[in-house]
Design a protein around this motif. Structure first.
Motif, PDB file in Angstrom:
ATOM      1  N   MET A 171     -28.762 -44.969   8.132  1.00 15.22           N
ATOM      2  CA  MET A 171     -28.748 -44.006   7.029  1.00 15.22           C
ATOM      3  C   MET A 171     -27.932 -42.788   7.440  1.00 15.22           C
ATOM      4  SD  MET A 171     -32.654 -43.798   5.627  1.00 15.22           S
ATOM      5  CE  MET A 171     -32.500 -43.656   3.872  1.00 15.22           C
ATOM      6  N   ASN A 172     -27.235 -42.222   6.471  1.00 20.17           N
ATOM      7  CA  ASN A 172     -26.537 -40.972   6.728  1.00 20.17           C
ATOM      8  C   ASN A 172     -27.376 -39.810   6.196  1.00 20.17           C
ATOM      9  OD1 ASN A 172     -26.128 -40.822   3.936  1.00 20.17           O
ATOM     10  ND2 ASN A 172     -24.066 -41.673   4.047  1.00 20.17           N
ATOM     11  N   GLY A 173     -26.876 -38.600   6.367  1.00 25.23           N
ATOM     12  CA  GLY A 173     -27.628 -37.416   5.955  1.00 25.23           C
ATOM     13  C   GLY A 173     -28.032 -37.413   4.487  1.00 25.23           C
ATOM     14  N   PRO A 174     -27.084 -37.645   3.554  1.00 21.47           N
ATOM     15  CA  PRO A 174     -27.465 -37.650   2.144  1.00 21.47           C
ATOM     16  C   PRO A 174     -28.499 -38.740   1.812  1.00 21.47           C
ATOM     17  CG  PRO A 174     -25.098 -37.360   2.331  1.00 21.47           C
ATOM     18  CD  PRO A 174     -25.625 -37.664   3.714  1.00 21.47           C
ATOM     19  N   GLU A 175     -28.421 -39.873   2.476  1.00 27.36           N
ATOM     20  CA  GLU A 175     -29.400 -40.938   2.224  1.00 27.36           C
ATOM     21  C   GLU A 175     -30.795 -40.535   2.715  1.00 27.36           C
ATOM     22  OE1 GLU A 175     -26.321 -44.726   2.416  1.00 27.36           O
ATOM     23  OE2 GLU A 175     -27.325 -44.061   4.242  1.00 27.36           O
ATOM     24  N   HIS A 176     -30.889 -39.877   3.876  1.00 28.08           N
ATOM     25  CA  HIS A 176     -32.178 -39.380   4.356  1.00 28.08           C
ATOM     26  C   HIS A 176     -32.733 -38.332   3.394  1.00 28.08           C
ATOM     27  CE1 HIS A 176     -32.696 -41.351   8.207  1.00 28.08           C
ATOM     28  NE2 HIS A 176     -31.425 -41.108   8.510  1.00 28.08           N
ATOM     29  N   TYR A 177     -31.876 -37.447   2.935  1.00 29.63           N
ATOM     30  CA  TYR A 177     -32.272 -36.393   1.996  1.00 29.63           C
ATOM     31  C   TYR A 177     -32.834 -37.020   0.721  1.00 29.63           C
ATOM     32  CZ  TYR A 177     -31.633 -32.123  -0.856  1.00 29.63           C
ATOM     33  OH  TYR A 177     -31.811 -31.033  -1.668  1.00 29.63           O
ATOM     34  N   ALA A 178     -32.106 -37.998   0.161  1.00 28.85           N
ATOM     35  CA  ALA A 178     -32.549 -38.655  -1.065  1.00 28.85           C
ATOM     36  C   ALA A 178     -33.865 -39.397  -0.843  1.00 28.85           C
ATOM     37  CB  ALA A 178     -31.476 -39.604  -1.571  1.00 28.85           C
ATOM     38  N   ALA A 179     -34.013 -40.043   0.307  1.00 24.70           N
ATOM     39  CA  ALA A 179     -35.252 -40.762   0.606  1.00 24.70           C
ATOM     40  C   ALA A 179     -36.424 -39.794   0.686  1.00 24.70           C
ATOM     41  CB  ALA A 179     -35.117 -41.550   1.905  1.00 24.70           C
ATOM     42  N   ALA A 180     -36.219 -38.649   1.309  1.00 22.30           N
ATOM     43  CA  ALA A 180     -37.297 -37.658   1.402  1.00 22.30           C
ATOM     44  C   ALA A 180     -37.689 -37.168   0.015  1.00 22.30           C
ATOM     45  CB  ALA A 180     -36.867 -36.485   2.283  1.00 22.30           C
ATOM     46  N   GLN A 181     -36.715 -36.969  -0.861  1.00 22.44           N
ATOM     47  CA  GLN A 181     -37.024 -36.559  -2.231  1.00 22.44           C
ATOM     48  C   GLN A 181     -37.832 -37.647  -2.943  1.00 22.44           C
ATOM     49  OE1 GLN A 181     -33.018 -35.615  -3.698  1.00 22.44           O
ATOM     50  NE2 GLN A 181     -33.717 -33.516  -3.982  1.00 22.44           N
ATOM     51  N   GLU A 182     -37.475 -38.911  -2.725  1.00 20.08           N
ATOM     52  CA  GLU A 182     -38.195 -40.011  -3.357  1.00 20.08           C
ATOM     53  C   GLU A 182     -39.634 -40.088  -2.853  1.00 20.08           C
ATOM     54  OE1 GLU A 182     -35.875 -43.554  -2.756  1.00 20.08           O
ATOM     55  OE2 GLU A 182     -34.157 -42.683  -3.812  1.00 20.08           O
ATOM     56  N   ALA A 227     -28.235 -26.897   2.918  1.00 18.57           N
ATOM     57  CA  ALA A 227     -27.491 -25.688   3.262  1.00 18.57           C
ATOM     58  C   ALA A 227     -26.566 -25.916   4.444  1.00 18.57           C
ATOM     59  CB  ALA A 227     -28.457 -24.544   3.560  1.00 18.57           C
ATOM     60  N   THR A 228     -27.041 -26.643   5.435  1.00 16.91           N
ATOM     61  CA  THR A 228     -26.226 -26.934   6.606  1.00 16.91           C
ATOM     62  C   THR A 228     -25.042 -27.808   6.231  1.00 16.91           C
ATOM     63  OG1 THR A 228     -28.156 -26.765   8.045  1.00 16.91           O
ATOM     64  CG2 THR A 228     -26.247 -27.948   8.920  1.00 16.91           C
ATOM     65  N   ALA A 229     -25.298 -28.824   5.414  1.00 16.27           N
ATOM     66  CA  ALA A 229     -24.223 -29.736   5.011  1.00 16.27           C
ATOM     67  C   ALA A 229     -23.176 -29.032   4.168  1.00 16.27           C
ATOM     68  CB  ALA A 229     -24.798 -30.913   4.239  1.00 16.27           C
ATOM     69  N   MET A 230     -23.613 -28.076   3.365  1.00 16.89           N
ATOM     70  CA  MET A 230     -22.683 -27.414   2.450  1.00 16.89           C
ATOM     71  C   MET A 230     -22.098 -26.126   3.036  1.00 16.89           C
ATOM     72  SD  MET A 230     -22.572 -29.571   0.047  1.00 16.89           S
ATOM     73  CE  MET A 230     -21.540 -28.658  -1.060  1.00 16.89           C
ATOM     74  N   ALA A 231     -22.461 -25.786   4.267  1.00 18.58           N
ATOM     75  CA  ALA A 231     -21.934 -24.574   4.900  1.00 18.58           C
ATOM     76  C   ALA A 231     -20.418 -24.652   4.942  1.00 18.58           C
ATOM     77  CB  ALA A 231     -22.495 -24.425   6.308  1.00 18.58           C
ATOM     78  N   ASP A 246     -18.011 -37.425   2.347  1.00 16.01           N
ATOM     79  CA  ASP A 246     -19.275 -36.827   2.780  1.00 16.01           C
ATOM     80  C   ASP A 246     -19.619 -35.603   1.927  1.00 16.01           C
ATOM     81  OD1 ASP A 246     -19.568 -38.707   4.805  1.00 16.01           O
ATOM     82  OD2 ASP A 246     -18.561 -37.452   6.294  1.00 16.01           O
ATOM     83  N   GLY A 247     -18.631 -34.779   1.660  1.00 19.64           N
ATOM     84  CA  GLY A 247     -18.858 -33.595   0.828  1.00 19.64           C
ATOM     85  C   GLY A 247     -19.362 -33.970  -0.549  1.00 19.64           C
ATOM     86  N   LYS A 248     -18.755 -34.992  -1.148  1.00 28.01           N
ATOM     87  CA  LYS A 248     -19.178 -35.427  -2.481  1.00 28.01           C
ATOM     88  C   LYS A 248     -20.584 -36.020  -2.442  1.00 28.01           C
ATOM     89  CE  LYS A 248     -14.560 -36.016  -4.281  1.00 28.01           C
ATOM     90  NZ  LYS A 248     -13.523 -36.945  -4.727  1.00 28.01           N
ATOM     91  N   VAL A 281     -25.405 -30.404  -6.773  1.00 28.91           N
ATOM     92  CA  VAL A 281     -24.261 -29.531  -6.995  1.00 28.91           C
ATOM     93  C   VAL A 281     -23.240 -30.309  -7.804  1.00 28.91           C
ATOM     94  CG1 VAL A 281     -22.371 -28.268  -5.864  1.00 28.91           C
ATOM     95  CG2 VAL A 281     -24.644 -28.330  -4.827  1.00 28.91           C
ATOM     96  N   SER A 282     -22.627 -29.658  -8.768  1.00 26.52           N
ATOM     97  CA  SER A 282     -21.617 -30.319  -9.586  1.00 26.52           C
ATOM     98  C   SER A 282     -20.516 -30.882  -8.715  1.00 26.52           C
ATOM     99  CB  SER A 282     -21.032 -29.303 -10.571  1.00 26.52           C
ATOM    100  OG  SER A 282     -19.971 -29.878 -11.286  1.00 26.52           O
ATOM    101  N   VAL A 283     -20.273 -32.187  -8.830  1.00 25.93           N
ATOM    102  CA  VAL A 283     -19.241 -32.837  -8.024  1.00 25.93           C
ATOM    103  C   VAL A 283     -17.896 -32.682  -8.730  1.00 25.93           C
ATOM    104  CG1 VAL A 283     -18.459 -35.010  -7.017  1.00 25.93           C
ATOM    105  CG2 VAL A 283     -20.898 -34.488  -7.115  1.00 25.93           C
ATOM    106  N   GLN A 284     -16.988 -32.039  -8.051  1.00 25.95           N
ATOM    107  CA  GLN A 284     -15.654 -31.800  -8.582  1.00 25.95           C
ATOM    108  C   GLN A 284     -14.647 -32.334  -7.596  1.00 25.95           C
ATOM    109  OE1 GLN A 284     -14.817 -29.323 -11.252  1.00 25.95           O
ATOM    110  NE2 GLN A 284     -16.917 -29.049 -11.874  1.00 25.95           N
ATOM    111  N   ALA A 285     -13.401 -32.348  -8.006  1.00 25.66           N
ATOM    112  CA  ALA A 285     -12.345 -32.743  -7.077  1.00 25.66           C
ATOM    113  C   ALA A 285     -12.314 -31.749  -5.938  1.00 25.66           C
ATOM    114  CB  ALA A 285     -11.003 -32.762  -7.799  1.00 25.66           C
ATOM    115  N   GLY A 286     -11.959 -32.199  -4.781  1.00 26.05           N
ATOM    116  CA  GLY A 286     -11.864 -31.288  -3.639  1.00 26.05           C
ATOM    117  C   GLY A 286     -12.374 -31.962  -2.401  1.00 26.05           C
ATOM    118  N   GLY A 287     -12.544 -31.181  -1.398  1.00 31.96           N
ATOM    119  CA  GLY A 287     -13.010 -31.708  -0.131  1.00 31.96           C
ATOM    120  C   GLY A 287     -11.848 -31.928   0.813  1.00 31.96           C
ATOM    121  N   ARG A 288     -12.170 -32.066   2.061  1.00 31.87           N
ATOM    122  CA  ARG A 288     -11.148 -32.277   3.075  1.00 31.87           C
ATOM    123  C   ARG A 288     -10.979 -33.780   3.261  1.00 31.87           C
ATOM    124  NH1 ARG A 288     -11.079 -33.000   8.663  1.00 31.87           N
ATOM    125  NH2 ARG A 288     -13.322 -33.164   8.654  1.00 31.87           N
ATOM    126  N   ASP A 289      -9.752 -34.245   3.332  1.00 30.05           N
ATOM    127  CA  ASP A 289      -9.511 -35.685   3.534  1.00 30.05           C
ATOM    128  C   ASP A 289      -9.281 -36.025   4.956  1.00 30.05           C
ATOM    129  OD1 ASP A 289      -9.679 -36.590   0.834  1.00 30.05           O
ATOM    130  OD2 ASP A 289      -7.801 -35.544   0.474  1.00 30.05           O
TER     131      ASP A 289
END
Length: 85
Positions: free
Chosen positions: A1-12, A45-49, A67-69, A77-85
């Motif tokens: 699992m990655n960070g967003p998956e752990h986060y989503a699992a904790a919410q569930e 907060a850490t992920a979005m720093a 990862d950012g998306k 958070v509203s997903v928009q174009a952007g992020g580092r490639d």
């Protein structure tokens, strides 16, 4: 699992506990629920720093775009174009 998956699992799991009737009220449940919320907030907060919103409303993150998306989506958070490639 990655960070967003752990986060989503904790919410569930938190939602499932509430659905099972685990509600705030007792000191132990209040502490446990507070801990989950604090941990999720810190993770997001850490992920979005280092994220910035451009003049056009796009969110650019310091993370690779995929990862950012993922963090933007799981943190609500509203997903928009952007992020580092």
């Amino acid at each position: 699992m990655n960070g967003p998956e752990h986060y989503a699992a904790a919410q569930e799991y938190l939602a499932a506990a509430k659905a099972d009737g685990v509600e705030p009220g007792g000191a132990a449940s209040n502490l446990a629920i507070a801990q989950v919320h604090a941990t999720l907030a810190l993770a997001a907060a850490t992920a979005m720093a280092g994220s910035v919103v451009t003049a056009h409303g796009a969110v650019k993150t310091a993370l690779p775009a995929v990862d950012g998306k993922a963090w933007q989506a799981v943190a609500g958070v509203s997903v928009q174009a952007g992020g580092r490639d």
